[in-house]
Scaffold this motif. Structure first.
Motif, PDB file in Angstrom:
ATOM      1  N   GLY A 131       0.796  -1.226   0.000  1.00  0.00           N
ATOM      2  CA  GLY A 131       0.000   0.000   0.000  1.00  0.00           C
ATOM      3  C   GLY A 131       0.827   1.275   0.000  1.00  0.00           C
ATOM      4  N   VAL A 132       1.987   1.224  -0.649  1.00  0.00           N
ATOM      5  CA  VAL A 132       2.850   2.403  -0.765  1.00  0.00           C
ATOM      6  C   VAL A 132       3.309   2.518  -2.213  1.00  0.00           C
ATOM      7  CG1 VAL A 132       3.631   2.266   1.647  1.00  0.00           C
ATOM      8  CG2 VAL A 132       4.948   1.113  -0.139  1.00  0.00           C
ATOM      9  N   SER A 133       4.089   3.544  -2.511  1.00  0.00           N
ATOM     10  CA  SER A 133       4.585   3.715  -3.876  1.00  0.00           C
ATOM     11  C   SER A 133       5.815   2.846  -4.122  1.00  0.00           C
ATOM     12  CB  SER A 133       4.957   5.180  -4.131  1.00  0.00           C
ATOM     13  OG  SER A 133       6.102   5.533  -3.368  1.00  0.00           O
ATOM     14  N   ALA A 134       6.047   2.512  -5.389  1.00  0.00           N
ATOM     15  CA  ALA A 134       7.238   1.751  -5.760  1.00  0.00           C
ATOM     16  C   ALA A 134       8.492   2.554  -5.423  1.00  0.00           C
ATOM     17  CB  ALA A 134       7.203   1.398  -7.246  1.00  0.00           C
ATOM     18  N   GLU A 135       8.427   3.858  -5.570  1.00  0.00           N
ATOM     19  CA  GLU A 135       9.576   4.709  -5.231  1.00  0.00           C
ATOM     20  C   GLU A 135       9.929   4.585  -3.756  1.00  0.00           C
ATOM     21  OE1 GLU A 135      12.810   6.625  -5.817  1.00  0.00           O
ATOM     22  OE2 GLU A 135      11.493   6.131  -7.487  1.00  0.00           O
ATOM     23  N   LEU A 136       8.915   4.534  -2.881  1.00  0.00           N
ATOM     24  CA  LEU A 136       9.180   4.383  -1.451  1.00  0.00           C
ATOM     25  C   LEU A 136       9.764   2.993  -1.159  1.00  0.00           C
ATOM     26  CD1 LEU A 136       9.101   5.624   1.357  1.00  0.00           C
ATOM     27  CD2 LEU A 136       6.745   4.781   1.589  1.00  0.00           C
ATOM     28  N   VAL A 137       9.287   1.957  -1.836  1.00  0.00           N
ATOM     29  CA  VAL A 137       9.854   0.613  -1.668  1.00  0.00           C
ATOM     30  C   VAL A 137      11.339   0.649  -2.008  1.00  0.00           C
ATOM     31  CG1 VAL A 137       9.882  -1.720  -2.657  1.00  0.00           C
ATOM     32  CG2 VAL A 137       7.711  -0.675  -2.000  1.00  0.00           C
ATOM     33  N   LYS A 138      11.700   1.242  -3.145  1.00  0.00           N
ATOM     34  CA  LYS A 138      13.108   1.322  -3.546  1.00  0.00           C
ATOM     35  C   LYS A 138      13.918   2.150  -2.551  1.00  0.00           C
ATOM     36  CE  LYS A 138      11.752   1.217  -8.356  1.00  0.00           C
ATOM     37  NZ  LYS A 138      11.721   1.982  -9.606  1.00  0.00           N
ATOM     38  N   GLN A 139      13.344   3.244  -2.086  1.00  0.00           N
ATOM     39  CA  GLN A 139      14.035   4.110  -1.127  1.00  0.00           C
ATOM     40  C   GLN A 139      14.323   3.363   0.177  1.00  0.00           C
ATOM     41  OE1 GLN A 139      11.597   7.342   0.264  1.00  0.00           O
ATOM     42  NE2 GLN A 139      13.309   8.397   1.217  1.00  0.00           N
ATOM     43  N   ARG A 140      13.318   2.658   0.703  1.00  0.00           N
ATOM     44  CA  ARG A 140      13.507   1.950   1.980  1.00  0.00           C
ATOM     45  C   ARG A 140      14.471   0.776   1.837  1.00  0.00           C
ATOM     46  NH1 ARG A 140      14.038   4.967   4.968  1.00  0.00           N
ATOM     47  NH2 ARG A 140      14.335   3.264   6.432  1.00  0.00           N
ATOM     48  N   LEU A 141      14.378   0.029   0.729  1.00  0.00           N
ATOM     49  CA  LEU A 141      15.339  -1.058   0.510  1.00  0.00           C
ATOM     50  C   LEU A 141      16.761  -0.504   0.389  1.00  0.00           C
ATOM     51  CD1 LEU A 141      13.341  -3.365  -1.926  1.00  0.00           C
ATOM     52  CD2 LEU A 141      13.980  -3.882   0.436  1.00  0.00           C
ATOM     53  N   GLY A 142      16.907   0.612  -0.311  1.00  0.00           N
ATOM     54  CA  GLY A 142      18.219   1.252  -0.435  1.00  0.00           C
ATOM     55  C   GLY A 142      18.762   1.705   0.912  1.00  0.00           C
ATOM     56  N   ALA A 143      17.899   2.263   1.744  1.00  0.00           N
ATOM     57  CA  ALA A 143      18.324   2.706   3.075  1.00  0.00           C
ATOM     58  C   ALA A 143      18.744   1.514   3.936  1.00  0.00           C
ATOM     59  CB  ALA A 143      17.199   3.491   3.744  1.00  0.00           C
ATOM     60  N   MET A 144      18.008   0.400   3.823  1.00  0.00           N
ATOM     61  CA  MET A 144      18.384  -0.792   4.598  1.00  0.00           C
ATOM     62  C   MET A 144      19.711  -1.370   4.114  1.00  0.00           C
ATOM     63  SD  MET A 144      14.891  -2.825   5.614  1.00  0.00           S
ATOM     64  CE  MET A 144      14.028  -2.749   4.053  1.00  0.00           C
ATOM     65  N   LEU A 145      19.966  -1.312   2.808  1.00  0.00           N
ATOM     66  CA  LEU A 145      21.258  -1.751   2.281  1.00  0.00           C
ATOM     67  C   LEU A 145      22.373  -0.845   2.798  1.00  0.00           C
ATOM     68  CD1 LEU A 145      20.374  -2.570  -1.433  1.00  0.00           C
ATOM     69  CD2 LEU A 145      21.354  -4.167   0.214  1.00  0.00           C
ATOM     70  N   ASP A 146      22.157   0.469   2.703  1.00  0.00           N
ATOM     71  CA  ASP A 146      23.174   1.434   3.137  1.00  0.00           C
ATOM     72  C   ASP A 146      23.507   1.299   4.615  1.00  0.00           C
ATOM     73  OD1 ASP A 146      23.258   2.446   0.561  1.00  0.00           O
ATOM     74  OD2 ASP A 146      22.012   4.194   1.015  1.00  0.00           O
ATOM     75  N   SER A 147      22.511   0.996   5.428  1.00  0.00           N
ATOM     76  CA  SER A 147      22.730   0.897   6.878  1.00  0.00           C
ATOM     77  C   SER A 147      23.244  -0.476   7.299  1.00  0.00           C
ATOM     78  CB  SER A 147      21.429   1.189   7.629  1.00  0.00           C
ATOM     79  OG  SER A 147      20.496   0.119   7.442  1.00  0.00           O
ATOM     80  N   GLY A 148      23.213  -1.444   6.391  1.00  0.00           N
ATOM     81  CA  GLY A 148      23.664  -2.789   6.714  1.00  0.00           C
ATOM     82  C   GLY A 148      22.598  -3.667   7.339  1.00  0.00           C
ATOM     83  N   ARG A 149      21.357  -3.170   7.435  1.00  0.00           N
ATOM     84  CA  ARG A 149      20.283  -3.997   7.998  1.00  0.00           C
ATOM     85  C   ARG A 149      19.926  -5.153   7.070  1.00  0.00           C
ATOM     86  NH1 ARG A 149      15.800  -0.022   9.199  1.00  0.00           N
ATOM     87  NH2 ARG A 149      16.955   1.218   7.713  1.00  0.00           N
TER      88      ARG A 149
END
Length: 164
Positions: free
Chosen positions: A37-55
């Motif tokens: 229930g969110v935008s594809a852009e937000l999905v990409k943003q959150r996955l990118g942030a989790m990659l960057d943080s090492g989560r």
């Protein structure tokens, strides 16, 4: 769920939605976005942030090596000079026939190896020839080596967390 949902909540839901793999559709991020229930852009943003943080460590394909003809799979193990392991591990990891390369602690006196590199091929002779190429690359920084061939296919999965 909406775009203003807390990142931690969305991140958890993304991990749960993707832990068995991305949807096998032409636009997997769009499919995840619709599911959450969110935008594809937000999905990409959150996955990118989790990659960057090492989560999360990576997003990638996990091929079935046997199905694509690589039936000889050898984990090469190396006793490499600790002062050069980062440099040499990077070089080994760049070889097109190495699918996994990483440093691991030794377990002396029984296990002197600190560099691991997975090599796949259609037969053992080719795996062994490729391991010889790695040995040439490592040169005198390598003190010992061995290869462990796979004898069974094991299902590979990452950490699984439950849904809500």
């Amino acid at each position: 769920m909406n775009e203003s949902a807390a990142p931690d909540d969305l991140d958890r839901r993304l991990v749960i939605a993707t832990q068995a793999g991305l949807p096998l559709v032409p636009r997997p991020y769009d499919a995840l976005a619709a599911q959450l229930g969110v935008s594809a852009e937000l999905v990409k943003q959150r996955l990118g942030a989790m990659l960057d943080s090492g989560r999360i460590r990576r997003i990638g394909a996990v091929p079935n090596h046997y199905a694509i003809g690589y039936t000889a799979n050898g984990m090469s193990v190396w006793d490499v000079d600790d002062t050069r392991i980062a440099e040499l591990g990077e070089a080994v990891g760049q070889l097109d026939f190495v699918t996994h390369c990483y440093e691991r602690p030794r377990a002396l006196p029984d296990w002197p190896y600190n560099l691991f590199a997975m090599v796949h091929a259609g037969d053992r002779a080719t795996v062994l020839a490729r391991i010889d190429e790695i040995a040439t690359l490592l040169g005198p920084a390598c003190r010992a080596r061995d290869v462990l061939f796979s004898t069974a296919i094991l299902k590979k999965t990452g950490l699984r967390i439950g849904g809500d």
